[in-house]
Design a protein around this motif. Structure first.
Motif, short mmCIF file in Angstrom:
data_model
loop_
_atom_site.label_atom_id
_atom_site.label_comp_id
_atom_site.label_asym_id
_atom_site.label_seq_id
_atom_site.Cartn_x
_atom_site.Cartn_y
_atom_site.Cartn_z
N UNK A 1 0.77 -1.29 -0.09
CA UNK A 1 -0.08 -0.15 -0.13
C UNK A 1 0.69 1.30 -0.02
N UNK A 2 1.95 1.14 0.72
CA UNK A 2 2.75 2.41 0.86
C UNK A 2 3.43 2.81 -0.62
N UNK A 3 3.80 1.65 -1.03
CA UNK A 3 4.80 1.99 -2.52
C UNK A 3 3.50 2.34 -3.57
N UNK A 4 2.31 1.87 -3.36
CA UNK A 4 1.16 2.01 -4.40
C UNK A 4 0.85 3.43 -4.11
N UNK A 5 0.95 4.03 -2.85
CA UNK A 5 0.52 5.36 -2.62
C UNK A 5 1.69 6.39 -3.30
N UNK A 6 3.04 5.98 -3.17
CA UNK A 6 4.01 6.73 -4.03
C UNK A 6 4.00 6.81 -5.35
N UNK A 7 3.28 5.63 -5.78
CA UNK A 7 3.36 5.47 -7.33
C UNK A 7 2.09 6.28 -7.98
N UNK A 8 1.05 6.79 -7.16
CA UNK A 8 -0.05 7.40 -7.38
C UNK A 8 -1.19 6.61 -7.62
N UNK A 9 -1.34 5.18 -7.24
CA UNK A 9 -2.14 4.28 -7.24
C UNK A 9 -3.01 4.25 -6.12
N UNK A 10 -3.72 5.51 -5.60
CA UNK A 10 -4.28 5.41 -4.36
C UNK A 10 -5.34 4.36 -4.23
N UNK A 11 -6.07 3.93 -5.16
CA UNK A 11 -7.18 3.11 -4.89
C UNK A 11 -6.65 1.50 -4.58
N UNK A 12 -5.43 1.06 -5.34
CA UNK A 12 -4.75 -0.05 -4.95
C UNK A 12 -4.29 0.00 -3.53
N UNK A 13 -3.58 1.07 -3.28
CA UNK A 13 -3.36 1.26 -1.88
C UNK A 13 -4.33 0.98 -0.91
#
Length: 134
Positions: free
Chosen positions: A71-83
């Motif tokens: 989730x943390x890295x998904x946020x950093x990638x801009x993938x909020x819903x996946x996070x």
């Protein structure tokens, strides 16, 4: 599927999907992928880091720390819903494993997701739950 996912990276990670549920095989692979995700993030490759952390969490479905990292890295990638999905599944894994520290961290992270979305009542509720659990 998130934008910018490299087909070459997806193909490179495909053998990991073939691993069985045998933790003697999946746990070391998950830990290696987490380390690779951290290195990718340090090199500024946020999407690669998110994909590697995603693969690591899929190999360790009962490990709330792996869910948090995905989730943390998904946020950093801009993938909020996946996070948010990783944070939710991590909360369940933490609850199942009795890991209150991980559960509090994941509840807070999901609260931050709702805060960024402007959903203040949900954000407040999750942050209060995180404080109660901690």
């Amino acid at each position: 599927e998130p934008e910018g996912v490299s087909e070459r990276l997806r193909q490179a990670l495909a053998p990991l999907a073939q691993l069985t549920g045998d933790r003697t095989r999946t746990l070391p692979a998950s830990l290696g992928l987490r380390a690779a995700a951290s290195r990718a993030a340090g090199a500024g490759a946020a999407r690669t880091a998110a994909l590697l952390a995603d693969a690591a969490a899929r190999l360790a479905p009962g490990d709330p720390d792996a869910h948090y990292l995905a989730g943390f890295f998904a946020v950093r990638a801009g993938w909020e819903d996946e996070a948010a999905e990783w944070f939710r599944s991590g909360i369940a894994a933490a609850r199942a494993g009795g890991d209150t520290a991980a559960r509090a961290l994941l509840l807070s992270s999901l609260g931050n997701y709702h805060l960024r979305r402007g959903a203040l009542p949900q954000a407040e509720s999750l942050q209060r739950r995180a404080l109660r659990v901690a």
